[in-house]
Structures are given as structure tokens and as C-alpha cells.
Write an enzyme that holds these catalytic residues in place. Structure first.
Site, PDB file in Angstrom:
ATOM      1  N   ASP A   1       0.624 -28.929 -37.749  1.00 48.42           N
ATOM      2  CA  ASP A   1      -0.183 -28.456 -38.887  1.00 48.42           C
ATOM      3  C   ASP A   1      -0.667 -27.055 -38.530  1.00 48.42           C
ATOM      4  O   ASP A   1      -0.592 -26.626 -37.368  1.00 48.42           O
ATOM      5  CB  ASP A   1      -1.385 -29.392 -39.124  1.00 48.42           C
ATOM      6  CG  ASP A   1      -2.284 -28.903 -40.264  1.00 48.42           C
ATOM      7  OD1 ASP A   1      -1.759 -28.384 -41.267  1.00 48.42           O
ATOM      8  OD2 ASP A   1      -3.520 -29.026 -40.153  1.00 48.42           O
ATOM      9  N   SER A   2      -1.206 -26.359 -39.516  1.00 50.30           N
ATOM     10  CA  SER A   2      -1.787 -25.043 -39.258  1.00 50.30           C
ATOM     11  C   SER A   2      -3.005 -25.153 -38.339  1.00 50.30           C
ATOM     12  O   SER A   2      -3.392 -24.188 -37.702  1.00 50.30           O
ATOM     13  CB  SER A   2      -2.204 -24.409 -40.580  1.00 50.30           C
ATOM     14  OG  SER A   2      -3.091 -25.275 -41.260  1.00 50.30           O
TER      15      SER A   2
ATOM     16  N   CYS B   1       1.308 -30.580 -42.956  1.00 45.62           N
ATOM     17  CA  CYS B   1       0.576 -29.498 -43.610  1.00 45.62           C
ATOM     18  C   CYS B   1       1.200 -29.325 -44.995  1.00 45.62           C
ATOM     19  O   CYS B   1       2.419 -29.151 -45.101  1.00 45.62           O
ATOM     20  CB  CYS B   1       0.731 -28.223 -42.789  1.00 45.62           C
ATOM     21  SG  CYS B   1       0.048 -26.747 -43.567  1.00 45.62           S
TER      22      CYS B   1
ATOM     23  N   GLU C   1     -13.881 -26.813 -41.768  1.00 40.79           N
ATOM     24  CA  GLU C   1     -13.728 -26.253 -40.412  1.00 40.79           C
ATOM     25  C   GLU C   1     -15.077 -25.819 -39.831  1.00 40.79           C
ATOM     26  O   GLU C   1     -15.295 -25.872 -38.634  1.00 40.79           O
ATOM     27  CB  GLU C   1     -12.790 -25.039 -40.455  1.00 40.79           C
ATOM     28  CG  GLU C   1     -11.341 -25.378 -40.714  1.00 40.79           C
ATOM     29  CD  GLU C   1     -10.590 -25.794 -39.459  1.00 40.79           C
ATOM     30  OE1 GLU C   1     -10.978 -25.380 -38.365  1.00 40.79           O
ATOM     31  OE2 GLU C   1      -9.604 -26.553 -39.593  1.00 40.79           O
TER      32      GLU C   1
ATOM     33  N   CYS D   1      -3.935 -31.459 -49.438  1.00 36.11           N
ATOM     34  CA  CYS D   1      -4.223 -30.677 -48.231  1.00 36.11           C
ATOM     35  C   CYS D   1      -4.660 -31.669 -47.156  1.00 36.11           C
ATOM     36  O   CYS D   1      -5.484 -32.550 -47.429  1.00 36.11           O
ATOM     37  CB  CYS D   1      -5.336 -29.671 -48.514  1.00 36.11           C
ATOM     38  SG  CYS D   1      -5.885 -28.793 -47.038  1.00 36.11           S
TER      39      CYS D   1
ATOM     40  N   HIS E   1      -6.524 -31.384 -44.747  1.00 40.02           N
ATOM     41  CA  HIS E   1      -7.935 -31.304 -44.363  1.00 40.02           C
ATOM     42  C   HIS E   1      -8.833 -32.200 -45.237  1.00 40.02           C
ATOM     43  O   HIS E   1      -9.891 -32.637 -44.804  1.00 40.02           O
ATOM     44  CB  HIS E   1      -8.459 -29.868 -44.522  1.00 40.02           C
ATOM     45  CG  HIS E   1      -8.195 -28.987 -43.349  1.00 40.02           C
ATOM     46  ND1 HIS E   1      -6.940 -28.575 -42.996  1.00 40.02           N
ATOM     47  CD2 HIS E   1      -9.047 -28.423 -42.451  1.00 40.02           C
ATOM     48  CE1 HIS E   1      -7.021 -27.797 -41.928  1.00 40.02           C
ATOM     49  NE2 HIS E   1      -8.286 -27.690 -41.584  1.00 40.02           N
TER      50      HIS E   1
HETATM   51  N1  DGL Z   1      -3.951 -28.353 -43.600  1.00 39.28           N
HETATM   52  C1  DGL Z   1      -3.403 -27.305 -44.439  1.00 39.28           C
HETATM   53  C2  DGL Z   1      -2.647 -27.908 -45.625  1.00 39.28           C
HETATM   54  O1  DGL Z   1      -2.452 -29.117 -45.705  1.00 39.28           O
HETATM   55  C3  DGL Z   1      -4.468 -26.376 -44.997  1.00 39.28           C
HETATM   56  C4  DGL Z   1      -5.113 -25.468 -44.038  1.00 39.28           C
HETATM   57  C5  DGL Z   1      -4.582 -24.061 -44.094  1.00 39.28           C
HETATM   58  O2  DGL Z   1      -4.833 -23.323 -45.066  1.00 39.28           O
HETATM   59  O3  DGL Z   1      -3.910 -23.707 -43.154  1.00 39.28           O
HETATM   60  O4  DGL Z   1      -2.238 -27.170 -46.498  1.00 39.28           O
END
Ligand code: DGL
Length: 270
Positions: free
Chosen positions: A14-15, A77, A154, A186, A188
Site C-alpha cells: 500500500d502507499s 491500495c 494519519e 480507500c 484507510h
Molecule cells: N490507502 C490508499 C488508497 O486505498 C490511500 C492513501 C493515499 O492517498 O496514498 O487509495
């Protein structure tokens, strides 16, 4: 024929640490599997970056995980799935699974009246959710980018009044009178799922974590590469260690970090 064995690990990236919400479900569903995770914390967020950049980062992350000898790759992600999944699938020989299709299939089965989709700017702009939902027969869709949600999570603001205020402000505009399902596009967002539920009790909320874990299980079975015995391990690699790293990671993973091996690999990677 795949040149991997069932004993190899599942690779997940993931990012940042949001993809650990997917890892949490993989571990629950497949406790015998070893998992290697890479969180590109140093280059987060991906959600406001171009397709070219997200593809470049995704390839680099995948190559690192492949160097660990993984048998299957999970793009945990939404942004990377929306912008880079097809490219990754075209260049790697192991199965590569993203987080979009599993949750879209789940949503279609729930026969919603009207779906609201929220995600990062790049995910929503890509139009991938809108077109995949339509292909699965869901036609009434509202989509909206919510750029403040990831930084709020975050920053560790979950549970504070300002977090609820931001959730309300970001999500209210996408909920129409007939919206009965909210898709969290997302990785997150599962962290704020309970808060969203409290603030918008009438909509059903779906995220990609469990559907993706189920898709991983099915792929392992289809390829005959599922590990059947033992207790799996979790190795966590990150490109940076932010302050309060343990607390943030624990929140996403939903468990103690005591038995998790954590290593920073930024310098080795790029
Ligand atoms: N976890 C990332 C997603 O599912 C979002 C976080 C980011 O912007 O890198 O898109």
C-alpha cells in the site's frame, strides 16, 4: 505453470499503512499463511499523484516484494489498483489481485438502490469504480473524492470532535435521499468505519478488506498454492518510520505488534 510453492508468502503493498486493514482480514481468514507487507510511507499519499507516478511506485514496490519470493501479490491500495493493477498484471507472472473488483462484486450482490463511493482524488477521477459498478449492474452511483480523510486518519485524530466534523463535511454531499450503500474505496477508511456508521446510521457501509481477503483465498485455491499447515508470520517493511509508527500500525492491524518483524528498507529500495 506457476513457479512458486504453497510455502511462499503472500506479498501485500500500500502507499502507507492503510493496507494493513486488508492484511488484518487475510490473517483472520488464512492464519497459516506467511505475509510480507510493504508500506510506502515515505512517498504517501498516492491519492493526489499522476497515473505515471503511481505506476512507477507500484512497480518498485512489487519488485521489492518479488525479491522476497512471494507467490501472490495483493495491491492493497485503491489508488494503485485503479491506476496500476492492469499494468502489474501484464508484467508479472504470479497472480496479482487488487481491491476494486472484490468489493464491487460484493456490492452488486447486495442489490443497492443507490451507491455512494468515496476515495482519494486519483481513485475517483480514474472512474474505475463507476465503470466496474456499472458492468456489475449497479447504475445509480454518486462518487466523491474526500481528500481530508486520509490526513486526518494519519494524524491520529480519529475519535476527536474535529474528526467527526471532517467526516460529516466530506461525506454528507455524496449521500442522496435514496443512497442506501456507502462504498469505502480507500484502505484507510475502515479505521473510521464506526464513526461513519454513528454519523450516518441509515446507510450500509462496505469496504474492500474482507472481500479482498476472500478473493486471495479463492485465487490460492484456484492455483493450488494455499499453505495448509502451521502458523503464519507477518513481516512488515516500510520506506520510512513516522513518529508514533507502532501506535499507527497497531490501529490499522488491529493487534499488538509484538510478534511482527518491522524493517525500514527505503535506502535499499530505490
Ligand atoms: N490507502 C490508499 C488508497 O486505498 C490511500 C492513501 C493515499 O492517498 O496514498 O487509495
Amino acid at each position: 505453470m506457476l513457479n512458486v510453492s504453497g510455502n511462499n508468502a503472500i506479498g501485500v503493498f500500500d502507499s502507507g499503512l492503510g493496507g494493513l486493514t486488508v492484511v488484518r482480514e487475510i490473517i483472520r481468514l488464512l492464519p497459516e499463511e506467511d505475509v510480507v507487507y510493504f508500506g510506502d510511507v515515505a512517498r504517501l499519499p498516492y491519492g493526489n499523484k499522476s497515473r505515471e507516478t503511481v505506476i512507477k511506485f507500484s512497480v518498485e514496490n512489487s519488485l521489492f516484494l518479488l525479491s522476497r519470493g512471494i507467490k501472490l501479490l495483493v495491491v492493497a491500495c485503491n489508488t494503485a489498483t485503479a491506476l496500476a493493477l492492469e499494468f502489474l498484471q501484464s508484467i508479472f507472472s504470479i497472480p496479482v489481485v487488487g481491491v476494486v473488483d472484490p468489493v464491487v462484486e460484493r456490492v452488486a450482490k447486495m442489490s443497492p438502490n443507490e451507491v455512494a463511493v468515496i476515495g482519494t482524488v486519483s481513485t475517483i477521477r480514474s472512474g474505475v469504480y463507476q465503470s466496474r459498478l456499472r458492468e456489475f449492474g449497479v447504475s445509480r452511483i454518486n462518487a466523491k473524492a474526500c481528500p481530508l480523510l486520509v490526513p486526518t486518519i494519519e494524524a491520529g485524530y480519529v475519535g476527536r470532535p474535529i474528526c467527526d466534523e471532517i467526516i460529516r463535511d466530506e461525506i454528507s454531499p455524496v449521500l442522496g435521499r435514496n443512497t442506501d450503500l456507502l462504498l469505502l474505496a480507500c484502505t484507510h477508511y475502515p479505521i473510521i468505519k464506526r464513526r461513519i456508521k454513528t454519523l450516518f446510521p441509515k446507510v450500509r457501509i462496505v469496504d474492500s478488506a474482507l472481500p479482498t481477503a476472500k478473493a486471495v483465498k479463492k485465487l490460492l485455491d484456484d492455483y493450488g498454492i494455499r499453505k495448509k499447515h502451521g502458523v503464519g508470520t507477518l513481516e512488515l517493511f516500510v520506506s520510512d518510520m513516522p513518529n508514533d509508527f507502532e501506535a499507527i500500525a497497531r490501529k490499522f492491524l488491529g493487534k499488538d505488534m509484538d510478534d511482527v518483524k518491522v524493517r525500514k528498507v527505503g535506502d535499499v529500495l530505490y
